[in-house]
Design an enzyme around this catalytic site. Structure first.
Site, PDB file in Angstrom:
ATOM      1  N   ARG A 124      10.806  -2.558  -8.671  1.00  0.00           N
ATOM      2  CA  ARG A 124      10.681  -2.057  -7.364  1.00  0.00           C
ATOM      3  C   ARG A 124      12.145  -1.247  -7.440  1.00  0.00           C
ATOM      4  O   ARG A 124      11.897  -0.152  -6.989  1.00  0.00           O
ATOM      5  CB  ARG A 124      10.246  -2.820  -6.383  1.00  0.00           C
ATOM      6  CG  ARG A 124       8.795  -3.060  -6.536  1.00  0.00           C
ATOM      7  CD  ARG A 124       8.415  -4.199  -5.338  1.00  0.00           C
ATOM      8  NE  ARG A 124       7.110  -4.419  -5.225  1.00  0.00           N
ATOM      9  CZ  ARG A 124       6.487  -5.436  -4.916  1.00  0.00           C
ATOM     10  NH1 ARG A 124       7.347  -6.555  -4.484  1.00  0.00           N
ATOM     11  NH2 ARG A 124       5.165  -5.600  -4.598  1.00  0.00           N
ATOM     12  N   GLU A 176      14.128 -11.979 -12.521  1.00  0.00           N
ATOM     13  CA  GLU A 176      13.261 -11.800 -11.426  1.00  0.00           C
ATOM     14  C   GLU A 176      13.840 -12.264 -10.082  1.00  0.00           C
ATOM     15  O   GLU A 176      14.715 -13.159 -10.239  1.00  0.00           O
ATOM     16  CB  GLU A 176      12.036 -12.432 -11.501  1.00  0.00           C
ATOM     17  CG  GLU A 176      10.981 -12.150 -10.211  1.00  0.00           C
ATOM     18  CD  GLU A 176      10.696 -10.680  -9.733  1.00  0.00           C
ATOM     19  OE1 GLU A 176      11.621 -10.029  -9.569  1.00  0.00           O
ATOM     20  OE2 GLU A 176       9.571 -10.483  -9.645  1.00  0.00           O
ATOM     21  N   TYR A 206      31.567  33.542  -7.061  1.00  0.00           N
ATOM     22  CA  TYR A 206      32.417  32.637  -6.718  1.00  0.00           C
ATOM     23  C   TYR A 206      33.765  32.520  -7.402  1.00  0.00           C
ATOM     24  O   TYR A 206      34.510  32.101  -7.011  1.00  0.00           O
ATOM     25  CB  TYR A 206      31.650  31.224  -7.181  1.00  0.00           C
ATOM     26  CG  TYR A 206      30.688  30.960  -6.389  1.00  0.00           C
ATOM     27  CD1 TYR A 206      30.729  30.926  -4.897  1.00  0.00           C
ATOM     28  CD2 TYR A 206      29.166  30.459  -6.622  1.00  0.00           C
ATOM     29  CE1 TYR A 206      29.815  30.682  -3.918  1.00  0.00           C
ATOM     30  CE2 TYR A 206      28.333  30.245  -5.705  1.00  0.00           C
ATOM     31  CZ  TYR A 206      28.616  30.146  -4.603  1.00  0.00           C
ATOM     32  OH  TYR A 206      27.577  29.828  -3.602  1.00  0.00           O
ATOM     33  N   ASN A 229       1.701 -16.454 -13.098  1.00  0.00           N
ATOM     34  CA  ASN A 229       0.978 -15.640 -12.382  1.00  0.00           C
ATOM     35  C   ASN A 229      -0.432 -16.047 -12.180  1.00  0.00           C
ATOM     36  O   ASN A 229      -1.094 -15.480 -11.276  1.00  0.00           O
ATOM     37  CB  ASN A 229       0.940 -14.139 -13.310  1.00  0.00           C
ATOM     38  CG  ASN A 229       2.124 -13.388 -13.199  1.00  0.00           C
ATOM     39  OD1 ASN A 229       2.443 -12.741 -14.253  1.00  0.00           O
ATOM     40  ND2 ASN A 229       2.989 -13.363 -12.010  1.00  0.00           N
ATOM     41  N   ARG A 242       6.339  -4.350 -16.255  1.00  0.00           N
ATOM     42  CA  ARG A 242       6.426  -5.697 -16.026  1.00  0.00           C
ATOM     43  C   ARG A 242       6.089  -6.418 -17.393  1.00  0.00           C
ATOM     44  O   ARG A 242       5.597  -5.907 -18.135  1.00  0.00           O
ATOM     45  CB  ARG A 242       5.547  -6.060 -15.004  1.00  0.00           C
ATOM     46  CG  ARG A 242       5.857  -5.521 -13.569  1.00  0.00           C
ATOM     47  CD  ARG A 242       4.834  -6.011 -12.622  1.00  0.00           C
ATOM     48  NE  ARG A 242       4.987  -7.547 -12.220  1.00  0.00           N
ATOM     49  CZ  ARG A 242       4.066  -7.971 -11.473  1.00  0.00           C
ATOM     50  NH1 ARG A 242       2.981  -7.107 -10.713  1.00  0.00           N
ATOM     51  NH2 ARG A 242       3.758  -9.241 -11.109  1.00  0.00           N
ATOM     52  N   HIS A 243       6.382  -7.460 -17.614  1.00  0.00           N
ATOM     53  CA  HIS A 243       5.965  -8.796 -18.464  1.00  0.00           C
ATOM     54  C   HIS A 243       4.553  -8.555 -18.577  1.00  0.00           C
ATOM     55  O   HIS A 243       3.918  -8.374 -17.291  1.00  0.00           O
ATOM     56  CB  HIS A 243       6.509  -9.949 -18.400  1.00  0.00           C
ATOM     57  CG  HIS A 243       6.423 -10.611 -17.036  1.00  0.00           C
ATOM     58  ND1 HIS A 243       5.282 -10.942 -16.546  1.00  0.00           N
ATOM     59  CD2 HIS A 243       7.156 -10.300 -16.014  1.00  0.00           C
ATOM     60  CE1 HIS A 243       5.256 -11.431 -15.241  1.00  0.00           C
ATOM     61  NE2 HIS A 243       6.718 -10.845 -15.070  1.00  0.00           N
ATOM     62  N   ARG A 255       8.820 -14.899 -20.362  1.00  0.00           N
ATOM     63  CA  ARG A 255       7.916 -13.989 -20.190  1.00  0.00           C
ATOM     64  C   ARG A 255       8.259 -12.273 -20.626  1.00  0.00           C
ATOM     65  O   ARG A 255       7.381 -11.609 -21.108  1.00  0.00           O
ATOM     66  CB  ARG A 255       7.036 -13.690 -18.900  1.00  0.00           C
ATOM     67  CG  ARG A 255       8.209 -13.594 -17.530  1.00  0.00           C
ATOM     68  CD  ARG A 255       7.176 -14.158 -16.378  1.00  0.00           C
ATOM     69  NE  ARG A 255       7.772 -13.808 -15.093  1.00  0.00           N
ATOM     70  CZ  ARG A 255       8.865 -14.689 -14.629  1.00  0.00           C
ATOM     71  NH1 ARG A 255       9.179 -15.671 -14.886  1.00  0.00           N
ATOM     72  NH2 ARG A 255       9.243 -14.317 -13.246  1.00  0.00           N
ATOM     73  N   ALA A 292       9.858  -7.219  -8.703  1.00  0.00           N
ATOM     74  CA  ALA A 292      10.915  -7.101  -7.713  1.00  0.00           C
ATOM     75  C   ALA A 292      11.959  -6.037  -8.226  1.00  0.00           C
ATOM     76  O   ALA A 292      12.375  -5.048  -7.667  1.00  0.00           O
ATOM     77  CB  ALA A 292      11.695  -8.389  -6.929  1.00  0.00           C
ATOM     78  N   HIS A 346      10.490  -7.448 -14.236  1.00  0.00           N
ATOM     79  CA  HIS A 346       9.649  -8.016 -13.333  1.00  0.00           C
ATOM     80  C   HIS A 346       9.241  -7.161 -12.168  1.00  0.00           C
ATOM     81  O   HIS A 346      10.027  -6.353 -11.932  1.00  0.00           O
ATOM     82  CB  HIS A 346      10.348  -9.506 -12.881  1.00  0.00           C
ATOM     83  CG  HIS A 346      10.825 -10.293 -13.852  1.00  0.00           C
ATOM     84  ND1 HIS A 346      10.308 -11.329 -14.504  1.00  0.00           N
ATOM     85  CD2 HIS A 346      11.998 -10.232 -14.595  1.00  0.00           C
ATOM     86  CE1 HIS A 346      10.818 -11.944 -15.251  1.00  0.00           C
ATOM     87  NE2 HIS A 346      12.001 -11.285 -15.538  1.00  0.00           N
ATOM     88  N   ARG A 362      26.114  35.265  -9.763  1.00  0.00           N
ATOM     89  CA  ARG A 362      26.450  34.270  -8.660  1.00  0.00           C
ATOM     90  C   ARG A 362      27.930  33.758  -8.943  1.00  0.00           C
ATOM     91  O   ARG A 362      28.775  33.446  -8.228  1.00  0.00           O
ATOM     92  CB  ARG A 362      25.515  33.279  -8.682  1.00  0.00           C
ATOM     93  CG  ARG A 362      25.549  32.574  -7.080  1.00  0.00           C
ATOM     94  CD  ARG A 362      24.708  31.545  -7.118  1.00  0.00           C
ATOM     95  NE  ARG A 362      23.347  31.883  -6.728  1.00  0.00           N
ATOM     96  CZ  ARG A 362      22.582  30.645  -6.323  1.00  0.00           C
ATOM     97  NH1 ARG A 362      22.829  29.663  -5.949  1.00  0.00           N
ATOM     98  NH2 ARG A 362      21.204  30.848  -6.203  1.00  0.00           N
TER      99      ARG A 362
HETATM  100  O1  F6P Z   1       4.284 -12.951  -8.317  1.00  0.00           O
HETATM  101  C1  F6P Z   1       5.232 -12.285  -9.437  1.00  0.00           C
HETATM  102  C2  F6P Z   1       6.693 -12.130  -9.085  1.00  0.00           C
HETATM  103  O2  F6P Z   1       7.204 -11.497  -9.753  1.00  0.00           O
HETATM  104  C3  F6P Z   1       7.234 -13.349  -8.410  1.00  0.00           C
HETATM  105  O3  F6P Z   1       7.910 -14.202  -9.184  1.00  0.00           O
HETATM  106  C4  F6P Z   1       8.260 -12.792  -7.256  1.00  0.00           C
HETATM  107  O4  F6P Z   1       8.778 -13.625  -6.527  1.00  0.00           O
HETATM  108  C5  F6P Z   1       7.292 -11.613  -6.777  1.00  0.00           C
HETATM  109  O5  F6P Z   1       6.641 -11.084  -7.736  1.00  0.00           O
HETATM  110  C6  F6P Z   1       8.250 -10.477  -5.988  1.00  0.00           C
HETATM  111  O6  F6P Z   1       7.083  -9.712  -5.434  1.00  0.00           O
HETATM  112  P1  F6P Z   1       7.102  -9.859  -3.592  1.00  0.00           P
HETATM  113  O7  F6P Z   1       8.712  -9.488  -3.234  1.00  0.00           O
HETATM  114  O8  F6P Z   1       6.135  -9.050  -3.370  1.00  0.00           O
HETATM  115  O9  F6P Z   1       6.937 -11.278  -3.336  1.00  0.00           O
END
Ligand code: F6P
Length: 344
Positions: free
Chosen positions: A291, A220, A91, A155, A148-149, A200, A288, A286, A87
């Site tokens: 994610r 966070e 090319y 919490n 996460r911590h 944390r 958020a 943390h 290939r």
């Molecule tokens: O509850 C823990 C935490 O890390 C908070 O400090 C933060 O505001 C929250 O989670 C973020 O999650 P969500 O966006 O679902 O509120």
């Protein structure tokens, strides 16, 4: 060309902003045709060419990535390698490199320390960012641990934000994390450990045997005037804010605080650095923040990112591959029973 029409439709009517048209546009004629059509549709074009002259690197790339390509699903490794070499030869016969000085293009030559990047006519603003992104990419296999911590005092009392210490269970998690990583990674290995600047995460990583770097950008999401409140309190005292966040968690910005979209932009330098690292990487951050990092690595649509499951007391092990990311989740202790986010 049908695919290009789809692309225009997406840019014009479906909210698209930047599209990558990945195809074998290896001749000047074909590229000219694309540019003509883009011009007619009011779309600016940047060409990106990647070249590899290192034979060993090519062989490695074929073995590590092409063999897993859907094209070679039912072929033996040997057959696939032979086919891919053919290939490349095909090319090469037709290939015309980018050299028209009038075009905006980025040429990426080789990977690794000997890499060279040519930026021609950087008239489109995104080119500088694209170049710095490309500069950080590599194809070495590496592992990323996200966690996460450990459980914090905040919490425990159901409050969001704040900068509290770990709870007793959180301290136990920091020990469990050190034991777990100690088993998976050698003490002498060059392991990168990143935390936020919050107590944390620093406390959670404090028992690890490698050097740590605390990034402000990993702090966070800033809940602004809601920092230190529980979700129930927000619902009772600021019902409008509560419903706005519930309606659109991605773009909702806390009063004097941040939205997930803000966090995504804040994390851009971290993503670049994360791409650059070739060593094992441990990120203690943390909910958020992780994610967003996880969503980036796993290519999850932005609207789904604010609801990704990232439990406490669990290590997420990720190995990026050419086609997807290998994932293993390791819960190290029972997850504390916290009220789950009512926004999900
Ligand atoms: O509850 C823990 C935490 O890390 C908070 O400090 C933060 O505001 C929250 O989670 C973020 O999650 P969500 O966006 O679902 O509120």
């Amino acid at each position: 060309m049908q695919c290009l029409d789809d692309l225009f439709k997406w840019l014009r009517t479906e909210g698209g902003q930047v599209a990558v048209y990945d195809a074998t546009n290896s001749t000047k004629d074909r590229r000219d045709e694309i540019r003509k059509r883009c011009g007619e549709n009011g779309v600016e074009v940047i060409y990106v060419e990647t070249l590899c002259t290192d034979q060993e690197q090519i062989a490695f790339n074929v073995r590590e990535t092409k063999l897993f390509s859907p094209d070679y699903k039912n072929m033996s490794a040997e057959e696939a390698i032979q086919d891919f070499k053919k290939r490349i030869a095909q090319y090469e016969k037709a290939y015309e490199t980018l050299e028209d000085d009038q075009l905006s293009y980025l040429k990426l030559i080789n990977v690794g320390p000997e890499r060279k990047i040519i930026i021609n006519r950087p008239t489109v603003s995104i080119m500088a960012r694209l170049a710095s992104y490309a500069m950080n990419l590599h194809i070495q296999r590496r592992v990323i641990y996200l966690t996460r911590h450990g459980e914090s005092e905040a919490n425990r009392t159901g409050k969001i934000g704040l900068d509290t210490d770990l709870s007793a269970d959180g301290v136990l998690y920091s020990a469990a994390l050190a034991t777990f990583l100690g088993k998976h990674l050698s003490r002498d290995a060059d392991v990168k450990v990143w935390t936020s600047t919050m107590r944390r995460t620093i406390q959670t990583a404090s028992r690890l045997s490698w050097d740590r770097v605390a990034w402000k950008a990993l702090d966070e999401i800033d809940a602004g005037r809601c920092d230190g409140m529980s979700y129930e309190e927000i619902e009772q005292r600021m019902p409008e804010e509560f419903s706005m966040r519930k309606a659109d968690k991605l773009t909702y910005r806390y009063p004097r605080g941040e939205s997930y979209q803000d966090v995504m932009i804040r994390l851009e330098p971290i993503l670049l650095e994360m791409e650059r690292v070739t060593q094992p990487l441990v990120i203690v951050a943390h909910q958020a923040i992780l994610r967003v990092l996880y969503g980036y690595l796993k290519d999850i649509p932005p609207t789904e990112v604010p609801n990704i499951e990232i439990p406490l007391h669990c290590v997420i092990e990720l190995v990026p591959k050419t086609y997807g990311v290998e994932e293993q989740r390791h819960p190290l202790m029972i997850e504390p029973k916290l009220g789950s986010s009512p926004y999900s």
